[in-house]
Design a protein around this motif. Sequence first.
Motif, mmCIF file in Angstrom:
data_model
loop_
_atom_site.group_PDB
_atom_site.id
_atom_site.type_symbol
_atom_site.label_atom_id
_atom_site.label_comp_id
_atom_site.label_asym_id
_atom_site.label_seq_id
_atom_site.Cartn_x
_atom_site.Cartn_y
_atom_site.Cartn_z
ATOM 1 N N LEU A 225 -29.142 -7.493 -11.113
ATOM 2 C CA LEU A 225 -29.502 -6.543 -10.064
ATOM 3 C C LEU A 225 -28.754 -6.847 -8.760
ATOM 4 O O LEU A 225 -28.305 -5.926 -8.072
ATOM 5 N N VAL A 226 -28.628 -8.127 -8.428
ATOM 6 C CA VAL A 226 -27.881 -8.493 -7.221
ATOM 7 C C VAL A 226 -26.422 -8.065 -7.357
ATOM 8 O O VAL A 226 -25.818 -7.513 -6.421
ATOM 9 N N SER A 227 -25.840 -8.290 -8.524
ATOM 10 C CA SER A 227 -24.453 -7.882 -8.748
ATOM 11 C C SER A 227 -24.318 -6.367 -8.740
ATOM 12 O O SER A 227 -23.336 -5.826 -8.200
ATOM 13 N N ALA A 228 -25.290 -5.672 -9.320
ATOM 14 C CA ALA A 228 -25.244 -4.210 -9.327
ATOM 15 C C ALA A 228 -25.359 -3.645 -7.920
ATOM 16 O O ALA A 228 -24.698 -2.658 -7.579
ATOM 17 N N ALA A 229 -26.178 -4.294 -7.079
ATOM 18 C CA ALA A 229 -26.295 -3.834 -5.690
ATOM 19 C C ALA A 229 -24.959 -3.951 -4.965
ATOM 20 O O ALA A 229 -24.550 -3.049 -4.224
#
Length: 287
Positions: A225-229
Amino acid sequence: MKAPAPSPRGLHDRRPRTSPVRRRVRTRTWALSLLLGAVLAVGLAGPWLAPHSATELVTAPYAAPAPAYPLGTDHLGRDVLSRLLLGAPPVLLTTVAATAVTVALGTLVGLSAALVAHRRPAAEGAVMRPFDALAALPPMLALLLVLTAVPSRAGVVLAACVAGAPLSARVIRAAALPVLRRPHVELSLARGEPWSWVLRHEVLPLVATTVLADAGLRFVFSLYLVSAAGFLGVGVSGFDWGTLVHEALPGAALQPWALLAPLTLIAFLAVGVNLLSDNVFRTEAEE
């Protein structure tokens, strides 16, 4: 002729021998722990190890790797290695924070739901139904909704918690419910111990392995999720790993290292933490 009497050392030395399988699992666990610890240490020390700033133009765009810039440069001529090191602390700290909050909330709700299901099964829905509604929300949609209202690192942590805590609570509830039916729990209640004490000292230690294994999954989920953000342009910094992937995609054919480096780190951390939690779970189960 009398047989020789067994030596006292042979009679009393009854220590169990470690099986080869268990030794291999422990060796892999230590090796993974050291390797992941080294990667995390280098990542957290990235701002002190980076040879250039994140915005410094060191040479021409899409330059091939060279001694001065081992991973080449990006589309503006910035050092890829420096941006990778400088973007590591925001990604790692945000992922760890999201994992800790998610696991803590999921464990609390899961234990509470198991307790309610054990004492008053009809009232369990009041605890789990709101979380089940959150579980039906797609993670990417939850991420976008939360970041629209809270466009910051705290928003990424909150989005990971909203998307991951319901599943974590379900796992912990399923593990804790059989433990609550064990005789030692009933004995503690017969002594007059409060439910909070029973959950903390009698139930939680017996589901700690499940909590640890679930924490590995939540770490991987939070990292994605952090990478997708960052990939969507709402990351925790202007040069986190997701942002580097987004910026490197158009010129991947010209400079593949700018794309492969952050992707490799994300994949290595995800797979490594998952394997580590699996090995720890196997070791605890065998003991």
